[in-house]
Design an enzyme around this catalytic site. Structure first.
Site, PDB file in Angstrom:
ATOM      1  N   SER A  99     -31.062  -5.506   5.871  1.00  0.00           N
ATOM      2  CA  SER A  99     -31.346  -6.940   5.910  1.00  0.00           C
ATOM      3  C   SER A  99     -30.095  -7.799   6.066  1.00  0.00           C
ATOM      4  O   SER A  99     -30.201  -8.997   6.355  1.00  0.00           O
ATOM      5  CB  SER A  99     -32.089  -7.362   4.641  1.00  0.00           C
ATOM      6  OG  SER A  99     -31.252  -7.278   3.501  1.00  0.00           O
ATOM      7  N   LYS A 100     -28.916  -7.229   5.892  1.00  0.00           N
ATOM      8  CA  LYS A 100     -27.692  -8.019   6.015  1.00  0.00           C
ATOM      9  C   LYS A 100     -26.947  -7.721   7.311  1.00  0.00           C
ATOM     10  O   LYS A 100     -25.741  -7.926   7.410  1.00  0.00           O
ATOM     11  CB  LYS A 100     -26.793  -7.798   4.803  1.00  0.00           C
ATOM     12  CG  LYS A 100     -27.422  -8.326   3.523  1.00  0.00           C
ATOM     13  CD  LYS A 100     -26.505  -8.262   2.323  1.00  0.00           C
ATOM     14  CE  LYS A 100     -27.173  -8.877   1.107  1.00  0.00           C
ATOM     15  NZ  LYS A 100     -26.317  -8.852  -0.098  1.00  0.00           N
ATOM     16  N   ASN A 101     -27.715  -7.313   8.305  1.00  0.00           N
ATOM     17  CA  ASN A 101     -27.157  -6.985   9.606  1.00  0.00           C
ATOM     18  C   ASN A 101     -27.162  -8.231  10.493  1.00  0.00           C
ATOM     19  O   ASN A 101     -28.202  -8.830  10.745  1.00  0.00           O
ATOM     20  CB  ASN A 101     -28.004  -5.867  10.238  1.00  0.00           C
ATOM     21  CG  ASN A 101     -27.522  -5.460  11.597  1.00  0.00           C
ATOM     22  OD1 ASN A 101     -27.712  -6.188  12.553  1.00  0.00           O
ATOM     23  ND2 ASN A 101     -26.910  -4.298  11.685  1.00  0.00           N
TER      24      ASN A 101
END
Length: 320
Positions: A108-110
């Site tokens: 999700s932090k890409n």
């Protein structure tokens, strides 16, 4: 297809891929530190390079990019090519959002993921606003300070709409955790940017009450103090004129051991010209003459700052 769920089949054994000649990665004749890729990853990327160099914008190219992204969601070249393929095929954009949601479960932090999702949502237009807001809610339920989710949510609101329930959403998050500084930031974003609320000026009165209530419950929580200041940004005269602000400071100074933020705001009020009433004057006089020890005890890391603030404090006029 996920290799975690079923046995992965090499492309060389798949029907419909026999016409493709894989292109190995070229590390030069003498690579200094060659990477020991897993065979599965190596073959996926070799076939990806073959289609990418041929600029083949086909259904199998879309399927291949999905596998490549599953193995390495940070490969921006794969994401870029996937967008070109989607455009060429006029592929299902709602399905693409579902694909991104699936990838986000583990990544999700890409950055590439969020850039791609914004690209898809922008193509879908305002009809995608609710789905995007729900998506960010899902992410924020797992990580309340997720920078990418907050950034995307603000972009959705400004570009696609969906302001109607946003203030209530912020209130819900703060009911769950009054220390959620990201929710405080979003609340200020909403009252200052929403086309439905009239701006900070229209919301100031009610929001001051909201912030002071939060301060009274948790004086050690810096967020509502900062929020209160933000409501009067650029309007020091209004900050002084609103008696609720100085009263909130007085109440905390009289009843709480967590007085640092109240002291700081009160000193700002005095430096801007606040003429305190008698009860507050007594507190100020005590601060002016005896504040070194209690402030150093409460906030020793900034003792020099407090000494400087005291030196800049104007003498109070005599009470009439």
């Amino acid at each position: 297809m996920s290799s975690d769920e079923e046995e992965w089949v090499p492309f060389s054994r798949r029907p419909g891929w026999r016409d493709v000649t894989p292109v190995p990665q070229d590390d030069g004749p003498n690579p200094v530190v060659p990477i020991a890729y897993r065979e599965e990853f190596r073959e996926i990327m070799d076939y990806f390079r073959a289609l990418y160099f041929a600029d083949e914008r086909s259904r199998r190219s879309l399927e291949l990019t999905a596998e490549a992204i599953d193995k390495n969601p940070g490969n921006y070249t794969v994401w870029h090519f996937r967008r070109r393929v989607i455009d060429a095929l006029n592929a299902d954009l709602c399905g693409e959002l579902d694909f991104v949601s699936l990838i986000s479960l583990k990544n999700s932090k890409n950055y590439q993921l969020w850039h791609h999702r914004r690209w898809v949502a922008e193509k879908l237009g305002p009809d995608s606003a609710n789905k995007e807001l729900e998506f960010t809610k899902m992410i924020l339920a797992r990580d309340a300070k997720h920078y990418h989710a907050w950034s995307h949510r603000q972009w959705v609101l400004q570009s696609l709409g969906g302001w109607e329930d946003e203030l209530d959403y912020c209130a819900q998050l703060l009911d769950d955790d009054i220390f959620n500084n990201s929710a405080w930031n979003q609340r200020y974003f909403v009252i200052s940017k929403s086309p439905l609320l009239g701006g900070v000026q229209a919301m100031r009165d009610s929001e001051v009450g909201y912030a002071i209530e939060a301060i009274a419950a948790n004086p050690e929580n810096e967020s509502p103090w900062r929020y209160l200041r933000g409501l009067f940004k650029g309007h020091a005269d209004l900050l002084i004129e609103d008696g609720r602000v100085s009263e909130a400071c007085l109440k905390v100074l009289k009843t709480s051991n967590q007085r640092v933020f109240a002291l700081s705001l009160l000193l700002d009020l005095l430096c801007h010209g606040l003429q305190p009433r008698e009860e507050l004057r007594e507190v100020v006089q005590r601060l002016s003459s005896e504040m070194e020890l209690p402030v150093e005890t409460m906030d020793p890391m900034r003792s020099s700052y407090w000494a400087w603030r005291k030196s800049n404090l104007l003498p109070l006029p005599e009470a009439s």
